[in-house]
Design a protein around this motif. Sequence first.
Motif, short mmCIF file in Angstrom:
data_model
loop_
_atom_site.label_atom_id
_atom_site.label_comp_id
_atom_site.label_asym_id
_atom_site.label_seq_id
_atom_site.Cartn_x
_atom_site.Cartn_y
_atom_site.Cartn_z
N VAL A 162 0.73 -1.06 0.40
CA VAL A 162 0.39 -0.13 -0.16
C VAL A 162 1.00 1.08 0.16
N PRO A 163 1.28 1.47 -1.23
CA PRO A 163 2.04 3.10 -1.36
C PRO A 163 1.08 4.74 -1.48
N ILE A 164 1.85 5.42 0.15
CA ILE A 164 1.22 6.52 -0.17
C ILE A 164 2.01 7.80 -0.49
N ASN A 165 1.82 8.46 -1.65
CA ASN A 165 3.04 9.19 -1.88
C ASN A 165 2.12 10.51 -1.12
N ALA A 166 3.10 11.10 -0.36
CA ALA A 166 2.79 12.01 0.79
C ALA A 166 3.60 12.67 0.91
N ASP A 167 3.83 13.97 1.55
CA ASP A 167 4.69 14.89 2.32
C ASP A 167 4.41 14.10 3.46
N VAL A 168 5.44 13.84 4.51
CA VAL A 168 5.35 13.27 5.93
C VAL A 168 4.96 14.21 6.54
N ARG A 169 5.33 15.56 6.53
CA ARG A 169 5.23 16.69 7.11
C ARG A 169 3.64 17.04 7.10
N LYS A 170 3.35 16.90 6.19
CA LYS A 170 1.46 17.56 5.39
C LYS A 170 0.66 15.72 5.84
N PHE A 171 0.51 15.55 6.18
CA PHE A 171 -0.06 14.02 5.76
C PHE A 171 -0.31 13.89 7.24
N SER A 191 0.61 -5.65 11.66
CA SER A 191 0.40 -4.45 10.33
C SER A 191 1.24 -3.78 10.35
N TYR A 192 1.80 -3.67 9.63
CA TYR A 192 3.21 -3.46 9.39
C TYR A 192 3.08 -1.67 8.60
N LEU A 193 4.02 -0.18 9.33
CA LEU A 193 3.77 0.18 8.74
C LEU A 193 5.27 1.51 8.67
N GLU A 194 4.92 1.92 7.31
CA GLU A 194 7.20 2.02 7.29
C GLU A 194 6.97 4.33 7.03
N ASN A 210 11.76 0.71 -1.48
CA ASN A 210 11.37 -0.26 0.23
C ASN A 210 9.85 -0.94 0.33
N LEU A 211 9.76 -1.01 -0.67
CA LEU A 211 8.22 -1.15 -1.01
C LEU A 211 8.20 -2.49 -0.74
N ARG A 212 7.45 -3.06 0.02
CA ARG A 212 7.08 -4.58 0.49
C ARG A 212 5.60 -4.99 0.42
N ASP A 213 5.05 -6.59 0.21
CA ASP A 213 4.35 -7.02 0.15
C ASP A 213 3.95 -6.55 1.33
N GLY A 214 2.07 -6.26 2.27
CA GLY A 214 1.85 -6.62 3.69
C GLY A 214 2.67 -5.39 4.88
N TRP A 215 2.57 -4.28 3.79
CA TRP A 215 2.87 -3.05 4.57
C TRP A 215 2.27 -2.08 3.89
N VAL A 216 2.33 -0.96 4.57
CA VAL A 216 2.09 0.49 4.64
C VAL A 216 3.43 1.26 4.23
N SER A 217 3.33 1.97 3.20
CA SER A 217 4.19 3.01 3.44
C SER A 217 4.22 4.05 2.51
N ILE A 218 5.01 5.18 3.71
CA ILE A 218 4.31 6.55 3.51
C ILE A 218 5.66 7.43 3.40
N GLY A 219 5.89 8.13 2.16
CA GLY A 219 7.13 8.80 1.70
C GLY A 219 6.51 10.18 0.61
N ASN A 220 7.63 11.28 0.66
CA ASN A 220 7.55 11.95 -0.56
C ASN A 220 8.31 11.47 -2.22
N GLU A 221 8.81 10.16 -2.74
CA GLU A 221 9.82 9.36 -3.44
C GLU A 221 9.30 8.59 -3.77
N LEU A 222 7.94 8.21 -3.72
CA LEU A 222 6.98 6.61 -4.43
C LEU A 222 5.84 6.90 -5.26
#
Length: 359
Positions: free
Chosen positions: A165-174, A337-340, A347-359
């Motif tokens: 579950v990739p989420i492309n976002a600015d962590v400062r404003k998420f 339940s995994y979050l990065e 770093n994307l991986r099955d079963g993980w929710v991934s948040i970052g502005n470089e996705l």
Amino acid sequence: TGLSAQELRRLIAATEKEICATEQVILADFADEETEDVEDEGSSEEPTAHTEQTDAPASGNAEDSTKEHKEDDAKPQPAVDLAQGQAAKPLADPSAEGSKTGRTETPSAADESGTKAQDAQDEPPATKPRSNSTASAKASATTTSPNPKSVDDSDDIWRPPPRCVPINADVRKFDFDKLAKVQRRATGKLFDVIMTDPPWQLATSNPTRGVAIGYQQLSDTLIEEIPFPSLQENGLLFVWVINAKYKFALELMEKWGYTLVDEIAWVKRTVNRRLAKSHGFYLQHAKETCLVGRKGSDPPGMVGNIASDIIYSERRGQSQKPVEIYEIIEQLVPNGSYLEIFARRNNLRDGWVSIGNEL
């Protein structure tokens, strides 16, 4: 032998004529005997068939004798080459020797006829290997050539793992509060494991010794404002830290409500299995540290004492962490339940929710 080359050629030519004449006599006598046998038995269909069957061995014997004749004719040829100064290669193939060393002598009429006869006999064996080698080359090319479809079907388009579950976002404003509500509604709990690799702001004026940093750095204050406590009730937090921020990271974890329970050291190596040393202020750094903190109680289903606290693997790209850290987490808390946070595409991986502005 005590004979000159010219005398030896004449002897070979005379011998060939005698052999051919003898063969003709033998074949003629053999054919006469077969004819007499057929005439004695009568003119029925079975004897006729018998005659056809017995003709085959006769021709076969003739072919065999011709083959033997070719081999016998080829044997004296090295003696001719030896007379022309090829004494260093007495065991070489006669046909190959003739192709490598040309003959400049002008043969007599008898020699010329003998040479033509020998060339005519040597021609079929020379043609046969060419066809066989061509066929084997074609067969080899057929078996070793890649499947055209596999080449055409390949593409270089990068695709994320199907169950990440990739989420492309600015962590400062998420909106992390909204993420916590969605997670609780979907699974009935918050995240079991959170891992983060903050873009720590380096302290000194020339911290990298000329090495370019390929990402934007955040101040300590902005990293401190990330609401990690709202994303977990009972779980583990994995924080990658640099040496200059080690003390601050410990204070930050305590402020967030986590207790330091362990740490993992990633010892970097090169492809040659040597230490991959990099720049440092006092010492050359060949490792990275990941702090492990716990909030509340252990996450459900956690299996302790399952993996080592040392990762020894090759150095990746800049800021890219080893895949072993994900494997350790998934073994420690299976089916969790995994979050990065501050994730990157690699770093994307099955079963993980991934948040970052470089996705």
